[in-house]
Design an enzyme around this catalytic site. Structure first.
Site, PDB file in Angstrom:
ATOM      1  N   ASP A  35      14.628  35.358  37.953  1.00  0.00           N
ATOM      2  CA  ASP A  35      14.962  34.166  38.750  1.00  0.00           C
ATOM      3  C   ASP A  35      15.754  33.192  37.871  1.00  0.00           C
ATOM      4  OD1 ASP A  35      13.635  35.054  41.039  1.00  0.00           O
ATOM      5  OD2 ASP A  35      11.744  34.126  40.453  1.00  0.00           O
ATOM      6  N   GLY A  82       7.514  27.103  42.143  1.00  0.00           N
ATOM      7  CA  GLY A  82       7.813  28.257  41.298  1.00  0.00           C
ATOM      8  C   GLY A  82       9.314  28.473  41.133  1.00  0.00           C
ATOM      9  N   GLY A 107      12.537  19.790  44.365  1.00  0.00           N
ATOM     10  CA  GLY A 107      11.642  20.934  44.504  1.00  0.00           C
ATOM     11  C   GLY A 107      11.226  21.451  43.142  1.00  0.00           C
ATOM     12  N   ALA A 108       9.940  21.302  42.822  1.00  0.00           N
ATOM     13  CA  ALA A 108       9.448  21.678  41.489  1.00  0.00           C
ATOM     14  C   ALA A 108       8.366  22.752  41.595  1.00  0.00           C
ATOM     15  CB  ALA A 108       8.915  20.438  40.773  1.00  0.00           C
ATOM     16  N   ASN A 120       8.961  37.732  36.875  1.00  0.00           N
ATOM     17  CA  ASN A 120       9.168  38.411  38.161  1.00  0.00           C
ATOM     18  C   ASN A 120       9.602  39.859  37.949  1.00  0.00           C
ATOM     19  OD1 ASN A 120      11.844  38.133  37.377  1.00  0.00           O
ATOM     20  ND2 ASN A 120      12.546  37.786  39.472  1.00  0.00           N
ATOM     21  N   SER A 162      10.914  41.344  52.344  1.00  0.00           N
ATOM     22  CA  SER A 162      11.726  41.318  51.119  1.00  0.00           C
ATOM     23  C   SER A 162      12.956  42.218  51.244  1.00  0.00           C
ATOM     24  CB  SER A 162      10.889  41.790  49.930  1.00  0.00           C
ATOM     25  OG  SER A 162      11.723  41.956  48.801  1.00  0.00           O
ATOM     26  N   GLY A 198      22.138  30.233  48.688  1.00  0.00           N
ATOM     27  CA  GLY A 198      21.059  30.945  47.997  1.00  0.00           C
ATOM     28  C   GLY A 198      21.336  32.413  47.748  1.00  0.00           C
ATOM     29  N   THR A 244       5.917  39.068  42.564  1.00  0.00           N
ATOM     30  CA  THR A 244       6.293  37.829  43.224  1.00  0.00           C
ATOM     31  C   THR A 244       5.051  37.066  43.633  1.00  0.00           C
ATOM     32  OG1 THR A 244       7.731  36.887  44.925  1.00  0.00           O
ATOM     33  CG2 THR A 244       6.558  38.897  45.538  1.00  0.00           C
ATOM     34  N   LYS A 287       3.196  35.623  39.888  1.00  0.00           N
ATOM     35  CA  LYS A 287       4.202  35.502  38.824  1.00  0.00           C
ATOM     36  C   LYS A 287       3.614  34.913  37.542  1.00  0.00           C
ATOM     37  CE  LYS A 287       8.364  35.108  41.658  1.00  0.00           C
ATOM     38  NZ  LYS A 287       9.503  34.263  42.050  1.00  0.00           N
TER      39      LYS A 287
END
Ligand code: NAD
Length: 320
Positions: free
Chosen positions: A121, A148, A145-146, A106, A29, A262, A81, A85
């Site tokens: 997020d 988290g 993309g569904a 988060n 991270s 991103g 995370t 979450k």
């Protein structure tokens, strides 16, 4: 948050803060560096601890105990995370509206012995979209993309005024659950599930495309949509940031699309959490520069990589 007394009798501003990150697989991270560098830049003593959770710690009663300990130990906040979450959301004293809407958090702010859950997020992607792709058309957006992250992006897109949202996932059940959550949250967006086979017709008249699948990461090479469906008047946002320049970002840039990497979501969610924990503004341009430096070692170049939607330092707009 109580300050010490200054010689003037007024409470001196806090200079020392403690936060952390709970989750699994959090070794790589960037959050500790992003938070602590920003704290140091502001002349603060800010410590950000990572806590890798063993499987035995994932039970709600254990997590409740950890949260209580963080309160008693004087933490100012926690990021949480994967995979906690959702399970942490009912454990906090109260939820911010965006967190209640999505049923996942988060960020937990600890203040005066109470805990409040947020989802940066959601706010982070919304901020990234506003800054990275200002004034793009929002009539018809395709979200692939569904999971988290896709759920957070969907709520952010709805909050930014997207009118029609087409949710595409290999797993139709997950896509359906995402739409159920949008509906339950009272969202006015018109959202529909489609299988991946429908991408050609969906993208033919879409305004924008967001990738919230892991496609594009080193372990998941390729693109979530056939690249010949990309055209110059389609804006494209990828939330994958390892690597920053995914194949989707490269192909969309080559075709003249307005593109966002991103980085925007990653940095803005960290900045939003920093501001919630410390009650002070984060210097977002400096956090972007830190991010560039931190990911530079992970990408296939030797220098900070340009974000097509975000010019490098010298010309970087100041709104981040
Ligand atoms: P996840 O595994 O929970 O969900 C991914 C979803 O994508 C799944 O529902 C899966 O069925 C679907 N999927 C995978 N490949 C597909 C394909 N080719 N076509 C259609 N659907 C497909 O993962 P997540 O937690 O939602 O994260 C997704 C990615 O988002 C991560 O890999 C990470 O790179 C990125 N991410 C970025 C940020 C950021 O701040 N920029 C934050 C979180 C996650």
């Amino acid at each position: 948050m109580t300050g010490t007394q200054s010689p003037t009798g007024r409470p001196a501003p806090r200079r020392s803060f403690l936060a952390g990150l709970l989750g699994q697989g959090i070794g790589p991270s960037l959050s500790p560096e992003l938070h602590e560098r920003e704290g140091a830049r502001q002349g603060l003593r800010y410590t950000y601890k990572t806590v890798e959770l063993p499987d035995a710690a994932l039970r709600p009663d254990h997590l409740r105990g950890l949260l209580r300990a963080a309160v008693e130990l004087g933490f100012d906040g926690l990021n949480v995370t994967h995979p906690v979450k959702q399970v942490m959301a009912p454990l906090v004293d109260e939820l911010a509206p965006e967190a209640a809407a999505i049923g996942a958090i988060n960020t937990i702010v600890i203040e005066d012995g109470r805990t409040r859950g947020h989802n940066t997020d959601v706010t982070g992607f919304a901020a990234a979209l506003r800054a990275g792709l200002p004034d793009v058309p929002l009539e018809r957006v395709v979200l692939v993309g569904a999971g988290g992250a896709g759920g957070a992006v969907a709520h952010a897109l709805a909050s930014q005024g997207v009118e029609q949202l087409s949710v595409v996932d290999r797993d139709a059940t997950r896509a359906g659950q995402l739409i159920g959550a949008l509906t339950a949250a009272g969202s006015r967006v018109s959202a529909t599930v489609f299988p991946p086979e429908e991408l050609p017709s969906l993208l033919a008249d879409a305004s924008g495309l967001v990738n919230a699948t892991p496609m594009g990461m080193a372990a998941h090479p390729g693109t979530p949509v056939p690249v010949d469906l990309l055209r110059a008047d389609l804006w494209v946002a990828d939330i994958v940031y390892r690597p920053l320049l995914t194949q989707l970002v490269r192909e969309a840039t080559a075709r003249g699309c307005r593109v966002m990497t991103g980085a925007g979501m990653a940095v803005n969610q960290a900045a939003d959490s920093f501001e919630l924990f410390l009650g002070r503004a984060a210097a977002r341009p400096a956090m972007f520069a830190d991010f560039d430096q931190l990911v530079a070692v992970e990408i296939d170049g030797d220098a900070p990589t340009p974000d097509p939607a975000r010019p490098l330092d010298k010309t970087r707009p100041t709104e981040h």
